[in-house]
Write an enzyme that holds these catalytic residues in place. Structure first.
Site, PDB file in Angstrom:
ATOM      1  N   HIS C 155      40.598  59.547  24.790  1.00  0.00           N
ATOM      2  CA  HIS C 155      40.330  59.902  26.198  1.00  0.00           C
ATOM      3  C   HIS C 155      39.324  58.910  26.796  1.00  0.00           C
ATOM      4  CE1 HIS C 155      42.090  64.020  25.639  1.00  0.00           C
ATOM      5  NE2 HIS C 155      41.676  63.806  24.415  1.00  0.00           N
ATOM      6  N   SER C 276      36.204  32.449  40.582  1.00  0.00           N
ATOM      7  CA  SER C 276      36.435  32.986  41.917  1.00  0.00           C
ATOM      8  C   SER C 276      36.169  31.915  42.944  1.00  0.00           C
ATOM      9  CB  SER C 276      35.499  34.173  42.143  1.00  0.00           C
ATOM     10  OG  SER C 276      35.274  34.378  43.519  1.00  0.00           O
ATOM     11  N   LYS C 282      31.686  34.452  38.630  1.00  0.00           N
ATOM     12  CA  LYS C 282      32.803  35.173  38.025  1.00  0.00           C
ATOM     13  C   LYS C 282      33.509  34.404  36.909  1.00  0.00           C
ATOM     14  CE  LYS C 282      34.311  38.596  38.978  1.00  0.00           C
ATOM     15  NZ  LYS C 282      35.301  39.028  39.940  1.00  0.00           N
ATOM     16  N   GLU C 289      45.430  40.163  32.750  1.00  0.00           N
ATOM     17  CA  GLU C 289      45.908  40.926  33.911  1.00  0.00           C
ATOM     18  C   GLU C 289      47.355  40.576  34.241  1.00  0.00           C
ATOM     19  OE1 GLU C 289      42.481  41.509  37.027  1.00  0.00           O
ATOM     20  OE2 GLU C 289      42.323  39.494  36.203  1.00  0.00           O
TER      21      GLU C 289
END
Lengths: 462, 462, 462, 462
Positions: C155, C276, C282, C289
């Site tokens: 969980h 970025s 970043k 992804e």
């Protein structure tokens, strides 16, 4: 060159770079990216970030780049990761370090979704145009096929005679609903994300209302986090496309079936069908089959997008980049196929005799029941009596119009000689003259209604 | 009893009957079916088909049946194939053969979709109510969590500090778009199919405009074939449900992640979490996980419906019966879960310190770049310098606010003591005061805007 | 030229021709098409349809065409509707009317699916190769990360400590099941359709067993109608691809989350991450992804295919042509991304301290309960006592290893000083030494098992 | 009672409890849960955790509970969160605190997936039984319909005559492939997860090989993390179900179409069709339509599951609970419908004359081309000549068998009087005697092959 190498001490692996690069897809946004940059430069000037001279130089260069895209003379570089990088790289080539000021206060996150929304604003009218052309084709057929009857099927079993014009129009209205949906989508597309920065909003005093107006948007987005993450308009477009797919595939399915010689209702034009490499007699409805299969693909595109979006945790994730390939696929399918299908449908020949032949007297069973109702028999009983009459005719292999009146009276004493009028398909059709019914008058009114809707369409000028 | 046995010489196989029967699902349309029949009886009277006396008797009996459904005293029979059969069977029990007149001029094809549309007209407001409650919860949290900062993530990597209120509201707007979509759907639901008969339109002079008004519809359907076949409104509802699923699942995903102690941003309420049968220390975010998983199911329901509709050849096919089970599933999922989630979200505790802790100085990198831009350095160069500064801090494991000014000047001579202000998260947030930005003023305006939208909602009284 | 113009009196409309043409997609089957034709020519000779001389001339020309494809010197013509047309057109150019004999007794219906199956036979090993490389990466990490502990989550809440090696291997086994599925798919791919003609079987005495052997198939298809219509193997491939997508996306999701600095478990390599355009600090896990989003696309491809196939009435329909684009998309996604991901995973750095830090004493709650069970307390009661202990520690903000023995005894008198050993994560892990458990010995055995499976893989030589 | 309240200081909210509870769904696993517990108790004894006496008492009580489930006398309590809780609660009622020992060393995570796998082991043979019955129906029809010809369609246009027996069998083989897939799935189902604990493996010395054997599994799972998270077998089952759906829907689609009187190939049995509430003449193929629509639902169930699994980050997440409802839906659809469809298909009447009538001479066009090939004309030229002959016949509305030999010779001088034999459909069929062809001999061999496969099926005893 990339836009972000400062904090990195190692070059990106070339395979990883290629995988990451989206330029092959998003180059389709080239002119929208430049348009957005020109407007952004102006906003930076209004905000006091750039001088008038700087903006003039930048704008001139961007206009030049715009022309390079329009004239297809823009040269992409191997290092152009995406369309934004390509434009900024070219800008630097043209005007040097000043080009490095264009990205002040914005991020590719708000930039890309602005570009994409601009793309939609430009292309939704084209998309709607394909639908409208198709709708006009359907009206045209409804007009030119007036007076022709065919059997209407439910459960693909003969049900009642209908007008062919009525049938064509039954494919018009679903598209009109799609048309309405796109108009509503347009409102949701017309929201400006630019000025949202990477996620938190730009730190410069940009007048976003003015920027929205300059770019043709209705208003700026109300929440910067949502602005960079929202792809609802993409999902909605994809859903409407899938829905259009089911609508058009339904018509195609019917044409495929009715072109089978056992029906013989429609004849395919040579110009819009294909043959077989082996079987010399074949004439195949390939185009209608392609549209049917593409309706499956349109559903898959929607599912891809929904799956990509489901459960994404963050505000902007790279996953969102997957939005464009699926959009372009759906868009291209429909804008390519619909115009061809329109032509193919105009060229379909109608075999009126085969249609008439398929209207057996049993299709007037409801009229018989209604006849009995008029004699005062409750409908449910009338239905039962008619059912038994049909069964009798079937078992005895006798057409109903050939059953003698004496025999008929055995089914119910109130049956008279006027019974035989029930079996006239034209009368059957003419009786259904309520709004939306298949009677000639009702259908003519329907054609007028459809025509006025299409002619009043203001989508293209919205 | 069934409604159609006249032409059949053999009983239906019992297993086949049970498979075919839809009563378990469509009994949910009971009151809508009766309502439709009452209106239909009135229309038959106005059309001169039934006498005033007949209609009075029929109506009285139908009102009695309606009360039986409301009071849960209606007894279904084994032979009730569907809700229409059940009602007509009961009507016959109550008033004898006269009951057999109610089906005059209509078909189950136009009847069932009328019932279903009535169901939507009644239940869409309830559905919207669940969404509005959820939206209000988000506003409430935005109000009560004012002033709290958390890191905003892109690519799930720390990006910039944002206000927690801003974050809550970023989940409000997607739901507002869904709200708008449902309002638009409502227009498309509010079309009366009744009077379309099985497919070709009724043969009786029914005033369908009046009938529409009597039943609360906007207007009658324009084409009878389309009227009995159209399930677009079902697909559209299913799509919006799936979209709501992705919106809510995104929030749930974030809460699940941020409740992990490595973040520790949120604390789950005991009343809305569960434990483990084996591991005594566990407190699990089951409710949020269930919503996330159900968003998968909502997508599946939509796909089922799209697959059912794709390529259907005929006007009405039995396949359309599959529309209700998927609708009810989507409806029940969202109207059940959203209110519970609303409560669970109100009970979430916020750990302000953990949020603050996660805002490392490097999240102010954009502010540093902007600082350099203010000194006249082009943004792209400023970005590069900042990147190198970050790299330096990382490699030397030194927090940026602890780097001495002399060192900083080595990165660029224009850096001064005012540099350190860049690293203040609250200042960073405050700078983003454009429309939609994360600055307190902008967020307060956003809260007001959201509040006024919700308080003006007139959906329930539409 | 097309292969079927004899019965047509009008040219195909050029737009329709382009829509119908599949050459852009099926040119990928070029070498397989030629291979199939060479074998077919031989079969025609064996059947006495062509002479040895004819077959020699035809074969020589086909070999030349094959070389043109391999050397990328084949010139496609505008009129090449598909790859079969292109090859037959070129054959005619090379050897004149004799080329017209190659299509004797076969159809594009059996030809295209033979080509496609040959493509699968050639490319499935490459596909499996990508998976195996990925599996080897996982084993390699399991080996090199031995001894490192991290918290296991259920969980997404801390549950029990586990070995990182065990965790890597938990991603190995799902891929091994996929591997097994592909091996089984291979059996179903290896069925020869050629000789089925358009649908009814060829009328020439072709030895299909011999033909199957010549082309590397296991055996000929048992039913000609099924042979030309069957695309199950395509659907199955698409399903396995979607399943692999979920498997790999699960790992990617975990890496994305664990790379967030609040966890800090993994450090991304500069060579496999991106920055970025706006935020200089970043470092983004774009590759992971992308794989996650592509797993959504893989599901969409499967849905497209299922939707295309659902309810198709006929034996061969043009819809089947849609099989290739979706197959190639799935194939390209996985064979492109998996090797890059393998590299990126090898380059991930592990932050052992952050992992250790995240193993709070409460993760040993199950061990405490087991400790109480050893003292004779039923597990359910032991679980309850431990739960209360956890609650006490949480409320009083005291770490469990710092609670004094006197206090502990208040929870149960049987608790002794040996209690504190329960809180040792390494001991906790070591206790789970059943087959499949996370104890070092069990994991070592598991590594050996995985290694032997991979080294014994004979797929490539199957 | 719940199994985990120790560390909680507040009761669960009742609505949240109900949402979280899965008992309505997983009660279907009741007997499997008890079976698993009995085996687990034995393993605990073998591991020295429980005494023989304890295990005897526990086992006796569990056997009693098992009887309560079988006899439907088990009383569920409002507080039974799931089937595991229900069984443990009842065990405690029967034997007091000793019942609290059954959960030693296991978790609901490994327990539920063990139960579910046991359910599959028990029910897959039933599932396969439905498929086999359907397959036998197809063979039976192939046998009883020997010698009947019908037109074979491609692109739904008449292509070549085929044997009806051949056509029935073309629906047999896809199901045989499904059969094979299920057999392979069975291997992957037959893996024991129990002993994996919540995630890390049990800390007790359980002999998992022995436990696997006792429960009828092939072997224990190799990785505990994977064991509790793996739902691949569920996805695979769902995929196979969707595939079966497309296979059966294809047959249903054909029957629906061929029952339309314009074809009239099949006559629906009264016992397996339905009528219309309005149109007394209707006899509708509802059952076949229901199966077609359910094939859409089966795809949706698969998509739900794939969406649920995609991108799940953790080892066990509550989302996995969604596995059962979708499985049961797919299972129930197919095991309910297939047996009824089998009966309905056996009761279909065949109209041999209508089938023969639909075989126009043009369906023998390939035979004409083959005739010309025999005369030495290259196939491509022969195809062209035949095409022109067809065109001539069509334009002049003359049936090909009525064209005089003189006219024929104008198309090619080698055409002789033996030409007319080409037009015999029976000869056409007989010529296709290759393996898998439609010639009577080939079809008889195919029937034998199908029969031997079905009679050798050992699935039920696997």
């Amino acid at each position: 060159m990339n836009l972000w190498s400062g904090r990195f001490s190692e070059e990106m692996n070339p395979d990883a770079f290629n995988l990451n690069a989206s330029i092959e897809i998003d180059k389709r946004l080239a002119t929208h990216d430049v348009k957005g940059s020109i407007a952004w430069a102006k906003s930076l000037k209004d905000a006091g970030v750039l001088t008038t001279e700087e903006v003039d130089v930048i704008t001139e260069a961007l206009v030049k780049i715009q022309r390079e895209f329009s004239g297809d003379t823009f040269t992409f570089s191997e290092s152009d990761e995406d369309i934004h990088t390509a434009v900024e790289r070219r800008l630097n080539e043209l005007i040097g370090p000043l080009g490095g000021k264009i990205h002040t206060g914005r991020s590719r996150n708000d930039q890309v979704v602005t570009d994409f929304r601009l793309w939609f604003l430009e292309n939704l009218p084209v998309f709607v145009g394909s639908i409208e052309e198709f709708q006009k084709t359907l009206i045209q057929r409804a007009q030119s096929d007036k007076g022709i009857l065919l059997p209407g099927y439910t459960h693909f079993q003969p049900a009642q005679p209908i007008l062919l014009s009525h049938w064509w129009l039954s494919h018009f209205w679903p598209l009109q609903r799609d048309h309405d949906r796109i108009r509503e989508l347009l409102k949701r597309v017309s929201i400006l994300p630019l000025g949202s920065g990477a996620l938190a909003g730009t730190a410069y005093p940009i007048d976003r209302n003015q920027l929205a107006k300059n770019l043709g948007f209705t208003k700026p987005s109300p929440n910067s986090l949502d602005a960079v993450a929202d792809r609802d308009f993409v999902l909605e477009f994809s859903f409407i496309s899938a829905l259009i797919g089911t609508h058009v595939s339904k018509l195609c399915e019917a044409i495929i079936l009715f072109s089978n010689p056992s029906f013989g209702f429609f004849g395919l034009s040579d110009a819009y069908s294909t043959g077989s490499s082996l079987m010399p007699q074949k004439k195949n409805p390939d185009l209608f089959e392609i549209m049917r299969s593409k309706s499956g693909t349109l559903i898959g595109e929607l599912v891809s997008l929904l799956c990509v979006m489901k459960g994404l945790p963050s505000i902007y994730d790279k996953d969102l980049q997957e939005d464009k390939v699926h959009t372009f696929t759906s868009y291209d399918i429909l804008t390519t196929i619909l115009p061809i299908l329109s032509q193919a449908i105009l060229k379909l020949s109608v075999n009126q005799e085969k249609m008439a032949e398929a209207i057996q007297p049993s299709l007037m069973a409801t009229d018989i029941a209604d006849y009995l109702v008029q004699k005062g028999i409750p409908f449910r009983e009338a239905h039962h009596i008619t059912g038994q009459l049909i069964l009798y005719a079937e078992k005895n292999k006798i057409r109903m119009d050939l059953i003698k009146i004496e025999k008929l009276k055995q089914f119910h004493p109130l049956i008279n000689n006027d019974f035989y009028q029930c079996l006239d398909a034209n009368l059957s059709v003419a009786r259904r003259k309520v709004i939306g019914g298949t009677a000639p008058d009702a259908v003519n009114a329907q054609i007028d209604q459809a025509l006025s809707i299409v002619s009043l369409s203001t989508f293209l000028s919205t």
